[in-house]
Design a protein around this motif. Structure first.
Motif, PDB file in Angstrom:
ATOM      1  N   PHE A  52       4.169  -3.990   5.287  1.00 45.27           N
ATOM      2  CA  PHE A  52       5.543  -3.526   5.078  1.00 45.27           C
ATOM      3  C   PHE A  52       5.584  -2.002   5.153  1.00 45.27           C
ATOM      4  CE2 PHE A  52       9.146  -2.170   2.505  1.00 45.27           C
ATOM      5  CZ  PHE A  52      10.138  -3.067   2.858  1.00 45.27           C
ATOM      6  N   ALA A  53       4.608  -1.347   4.492  1.00 43.90           N
ATOM      7  CA  ALA A  53       4.561   0.113   4.490  1.00 43.90           C
ATOM      8  C   ALA A  53       4.326   0.656   5.893  1.00 43.90           C
ATOM      9  CB  ALA A  53       3.464   0.593   3.542  1.00 43.90           C
ATOM     10  N   ALA A  54       3.493  -0.051   6.661  1.00 46.29           N
ATOM     11  CA  ALA A  54       3.116   0.447   7.987  1.00 46.29           C
ATOM     12  C   ALA A  54       4.300   0.489   8.949  1.00 46.29           C
ATOM     13  CB  ALA A  54       1.994  -0.409   8.554  1.00 46.29           C
ATOM     14  N   PHE A  77       5.847   1.685  -1.868  1.00 46.41           N
ATOM     15  CA  PHE A  77       5.638   0.405  -1.173  1.00 46.41           C
ATOM     16  C   PHE A  77       4.704  -0.498  -1.972  1.00 46.41           C
ATOM     17  CE2 PHE A  77       6.423   3.356   2.509  1.00 46.41           C
ATOM     18  CZ  PHE A  77       7.717   2.931   2.706  1.00 46.41           C
ATOM     19  N   ARG A  78       3.717   0.122  -2.649  1.00 59.53           N
ATOM     20  CA  ARG A  78       2.782  -0.690  -3.442  1.00 59.53           C
ATOM     21  C   ARG A  78       3.498  -1.520  -4.503  1.00 59.53           C
ATOM     22  NH1 ARG A  78       2.378   2.291  -8.299  1.00 59.53           N
ATOM     23  NH2 ARG A  78       2.953   4.457  -7.932  1.00 59.53           N
ATOM     24  N   LYS A 117       7.730   5.254   9.109  1.00 63.47           N
ATOM     25  CA  LYS A 117       7.105   6.506   9.526  1.00 63.47           C
ATOM     26  C   LYS A 117       7.249   7.492   8.372  1.00 63.47           C
ATOM     27  CE  LYS A 117       5.893   6.030  13.924  1.00 63.47           C
ATOM     28  NZ  LYS A 117       5.090   4.890  13.453  1.00 63.47           N
ATOM     29  N   ILE A 118       6.121   8.025   7.934  1.00 61.34           N
ATOM     30  CA  ILE A 118       6.143   8.951   6.799  1.00 61.34           C
ATOM     31  C   ILE A 118       5.729  10.329   7.279  1.00 61.34           C
ATOM     32  CG2 ILE A 118       5.148   9.450   4.540  1.00 61.34           C
ATOM     33  CD1 ILE A 118       6.846   6.976   4.489  1.00 61.34           C
ATOM     34  N   LYS A 119       6.448  11.329   6.831  1.00 62.96           N
ATOM     35  CA  LYS A 119       6.123  12.700   7.205  1.00 62.96           C
ATOM     36  C   LYS A 119       4.987  13.180   6.306  1.00 62.96           C
ATOM     37  CE  LYS A 119       8.579  16.702   8.785  1.00 62.96           C
ATOM     38  NZ  LYS A 119       9.818  17.426   8.828  1.00 62.96           N
ATOM     39  N   PRO A 177       0.546   1.973   1.311  1.00 58.43           N
ATOM     40  CA  PRO A 177       1.144   1.413   0.097  1.00 58.43           C
ATOM     41  C   PRO A 177       1.473   2.462  -0.962  1.00 58.43           C
ATOM     42  CG  PRO A 177      -0.675   0.062   0.827  1.00 58.43           C
ATOM     43  CD  PRO A 177      -0.677   1.259   1.726  1.00 58.43           C
ATOM     44  N   ALA A 178       0.713   3.572  -1.015  1.00 56.87           N
ATOM     45  CA  ALA A 178       0.954   4.573  -2.056  1.00 56.87           C
ATOM     46  C   ALA A 178       2.174   5.440  -1.761  1.00 56.87           C
ATOM     47  CB  ALA A 178      -0.268   5.460  -2.225  1.00 56.87           C
ATOM     48  N   ASP A 179       2.704   5.369  -0.519  1.00 58.84           N
ATOM     49  CA  ASP A 179       3.880   6.186  -0.188  1.00 58.84           C
ATOM     50  C   ASP A 179       5.135   5.618  -0.841  1.00 58.84           C
ATOM     51  OD1 ASP A 179       2.572   8.035   1.471  1.00 58.84           O
ATOM     52  OD2 ASP A 179       2.550   6.556   3.102  1.00 58.84           O
TER      53      ASP A 179
END
Lengths: 689, 138
Positions: free
Chosen positions: A503-505, A484-485, A508-510, A526-528
């Protein structure tokens, strides 16, 4: 003929060292006082260019090795990480990858120069053989280096080349097992190739020292092919040869920079942007261009063992060249017949290279056999025969005489020019015929904002493309290499860091496991990375009727189509490299409800005009009005296709703008530098002529 | 530089369930990193493979010698072209068998080389039938 060193250091420290280890004296006699023939032309600067390229390859290679992971499941990913995340990693990678091609280009010029001017003849036989050894080592190094990115071509190239050794009777299979370290090409193979790829360049450097040593004992050959006799025939290495070599190197760097900054994938194969898959062979396995002539010879022989023998002999025959060509006259300048045959041989080599890239069928196989015969005939029939029957033109008495008589000596190589033109014409006719057959299926060329030396991504198109990906494509296709960053990175869609964060928020990230040992979901950071729609390949296949939706991060680099002769030559000058985007754009618009008559599409597949084989598992993904744009751009399939393709081009090549920007600065610098070198060289040589 | 213990251990025999493979279909399993084709041949394919005169083949072998007796419809071959190691595509080519996309070798419905640069038939891996519907490779 080692240089008479007049090296007398005045500095007491240098004197102290010199008495104990005369290394500065050695340097001085080898690279300063060393006498070099005064009539050398620019073909002789390729020795210096090759030394420079070896240095570049070792330097960039050591840096790349710091970031690379030689492990089968991570190698491809680590190369992408170098290109995307390492500071100037894209520059290092492009330098190393196109550096290999430039290295081979220079070595071929160097070898042909040796062939033309008879540089292998007495007393330079060992010098020549050392050169052949360097060339063989380079081929091994280049091959193993190509395996390291662990793409499809890497894997299958490794499979085909290691299988060559299985043709050896009795011990072949054991040798292949030793090369693999397993039952097939796999992780142990990658590991040992990495180790050897790191080792061999230093072996090359060692043999290069011997090569230069032998050169400095025998002295350089020269265009006249008469040995230097008096001091009038030579000039000191420094400043005369040094400055000339510097000018040669700087011109070569301009060509090199063209590839690094503008055409990094021109010489590569699109299939190598697909991660290695032991279950699928690419339709058309081609080695890197510098092996193509030998690959063509291998394929033109119908018997496996004989094909391998022919391929290796075609290189080993060079070792015996000093004893095959026994003519007293060295330089082809004074050998009217040998000169013609030399140019025919060059053309044979180029044509073999062309054939090596063609599918092994029909006329190409026959042409391959004829040219393989011509290749060997040059060494085994033409040269030995010419040594006996040819009457050489009178040689100049000395190098100094040759320099004075330089004016008005130009004879056009008539026969070979005519042959070259005829062959080019035949190639052209052949390829237009092919092109006509495939015309309907070649994607039309679009105008892209990012093409050309000053191309930039259209920010609006990137943002719209991201929206199309998010709302449509991401249902089935992953985008594994993009975080995302990245959408806030310079040269990207142009969002702010805060926008990237929000945008990243939305995702949903596991994550996990937490203290209770359970996985949990949290809002994206952002790092995901963009989450994949399916947990694994099997799930993706099961949900898509057996087809695997490919990851889209590299899709615009991993797809291509043939451009044919002579278009691919013009592409080099026009910097055309948008096959991938053209294909993706055309594919998205190439769906037709009814296949044309005579074409049957299996159940569960759809007809697409541009998909190879036409039966695609993906149903028509885009339709008018599906995605609404905030900026009022038309909601049409054509617009969606163009925008999402632009977005995917950025995803595949996120540093493109930085690359082209830096490229322009480097070009301005190099051109000024080369100009300065040229005028310095003129000034230095003014007294010598 | 020979294979290490882990690699050898991972190369132990594997069992394959044959029930999902209908007549005329095939599956590809991996054993020792090599693709193994298990093909449930149709009557037509078996007949074709048995009718061709053995002496006319580049690498003569009868179809019977390449399959297990009593399980004649099952063809089990290592899917690696004997030319330079590419993976041939099943059910393609002129002989109802395999076609190698790399250099155009064609194999028949018994995996025997019929046309192209490959010197030998597709290799048959060591295998046995545990039961009528279960196969052990290795």
């Amino acid at each position: 003929m080692s240089g008479p060193s007049d090296y007398q250091p005045t500095n007491p420290v240098l004197q102290w060292i010199e008495r104990r280890l005369p290394i500065f004296g050695l340097m001085h006699s080898s690279f300063v006082a060393y006498p070099t023939p005064r009539n050398l032309n620019y073909w002789w600067t390729f020795g210096a260019i090759l030394s420079f390229m070896l240095g570049v390859q070792i330097l960039t290679g050591v840096i790349l090795a710091m970031h690379y992971t030689p492990e089968a499941t991570m190698a491809f990913h680590s190369v992408e990480a170098i290109v995307r995340d390492v500071n100037y990693g894209w520059l290092m990678r492009n330098m190393h990858a196109s550096g290999a091609s430039m290295f081979f280009f220079a070595v071929y010029v160097h070898m042909f120069r040796g062939l033309y001017y008879g540089s292998y003849k007495e007393p330079r036989e060992i010098l020549w053989i050392l050169g052949v050894i360097i060339y063989l080592l380079m081929m091994a190094t280049g091959f193993m280096g190509y395996v390291l990115p662990w793409g499809q071509m890497s894997f299958w190239g490794a499979t085909v080349i290691t299988n060559l050794f299985s043709a050896i009777p009795y011990v072949g299979d054991s040798i292949v097992t030793l090369l693999w370290g397993g039952y097939s090409v796999g992780n142990p193979t990658l590991n040992r190739f990495f180790s050897l790829h790191y080792l061999l360049p230093f072996v090359i450097a060692g043999v290069v020292v011997l090569h230069i040593w032998a050169l400095h004992v025998a002295g350089q050959n020269n265009p006249a092919g008469v040995e230097a006799k008096t001091e009038k025939d030579t000039v000191a290495f420094t400043p005369y040869a040094t400055i000339k070599d510097l000018f040669g190197v700087s011109c070569f760097m301009i060509l090199f920079a063209w590839f690094i900054f503008y055409m990094p994938n021109y010489l590569g194969d699109a299939d190598n942007y697909i991660p290695a898959n032991p279950g699928v062979t690419p339709a058309h396995i081609v080695p890197e261009w510098y092996y193509l002539p030998f690959y063509a010879m291998l394929r033109s022989i119908p018997n496996k063992l004989a094909g391998v023998v022919v391929m290796f002999s075609s290189i080993l025959i060079l070792v015996f060249l000093p004893w095959l060509d026994t003519a007293k006259t060295k330089s082809c300048t004074y050998r009217p017949l040998a000169k013609q045959f030399f140019w025919i041989f060059v053309i044979v080599g180029i044509l073999l290279g062309y054939l090596g890239a063609q599918p092994p069928e029909g006329i190409y196989v026959i042409a391959g056999r004829v040219l393989t015969f011509c290749y060997f005939a040059y060494f085994l029939i033409v040269l030995p025969l010419l040594s006996r029957v040819e009457k050489a033109k009178p040689l100049p008495n000395s190098i100094a005489d040759d320099v004075l008589a330089k004016t008005g000596r130009k004879t056009a190589p008539m026969v070979s020019t005519v042959i070259a033109l005829m062959i080019a014409g035949a190639l052209f006719a052949g390829s237009t015929q092919n092109a006509r057959a495939a015309e309907d299926e070649t994607p039309p060329s679009q105008t892209w904002s990012f093409s050309g030396p000053f191309g930039k991504f259209d920010r609006g198109a990137l943002q719209r493309g991201l929206k199309v990906y998010k709302e449509v494509c991401s249902a089935c296709h992953s985008l594994n290499y993009i975080a995302f960053r990245n959408i806030a990175d310079p040269g990207g869609p142009g969002y702010s860091e805060a926008q990237a964060k929000s945008f990243a928020a939305e995702y949903k990230i596991k994550d996990g496991p937490n203290d209770q040992g359970e996985m949990f979901e949290r809002p994206g950071r952002p790092a995901d990375y963009f989450p994949a729609p399916f947990p694994n390949e099997q799930a993706a296949r099961a949900a898509n009727g057996g087809g695997l939706p490919p990851d889209l991060s590299l899709i615009t680099k991993a797809r291509s189509y043939e451009r044919g002769f002579p278009k691919f030559i013009f592409d080099f000058f026009t910097q055309f490299q948008e096959q991938g985007p053209n294909y993706v754009d055309a594919l998205l618009q190439g769906f037709e409800d009814k296949p044309p008559p005579g074409v049957t599409i299996p159940e569960g597949s759809y007809y697409n005009k541009y998909f190879p084989g036409h039966a695609i598992k993906m149903p028509k993904p885009l339709s008018d009005g599906q995605v609404t744009f905030d900026d009022g751009s038309p909601a049409t399939v054509a617009q969606y296709a163009k925008d999402v393709t632009t977005f995917l081009m950025w995803a595949a090549d996120p540093h493109m703008e930085a690359r082209k920007h830096l490229g322009f600065q480097v070009f301005v610098f190099l051109i000024i530098f080369a100009g300065m070198m040229y005028f310095t060289k003129k000034k230095v040589w003014a007294e010598a002529h | 530089m020979n294979p290490d213990a882990t690699t050898i251990a991972a190369g132990a025999p594997i069992e394959v369930d044959l029930t999902p493979i209908a007549s005329g279909q095939d599956i590809k399993v991996f054993w020792r990193g090599k693709p193994i084709y298990i093909m449930n041949r149709t009557k037509k394919q078996v007949d074709e493979a048995r009718q061709v005169p053995v002496s006319s083949l580049p690498d003569p072998a009868t179809d019977q010698s390449r399959v297990k007796e009593g399980h004649d419809q099952w063809l089990v071959v290592i899917g690696i072209c004997t030319h330079l190691g590419c993976i041939p595509i099943a059910h393609e080519g002129n002989y109802d068998g395999f076609f190698c996309p790399c250099h155009g070798s064609q194999y028949d419905s018994s995996g025997r080389i019929r046309q192209g640069p490959a010197p030998a038939n597709l290799a048959v891996p060591p295998y046995q039938f545990v039961s009528d519907s279960k196969l052990q490779i290795g």
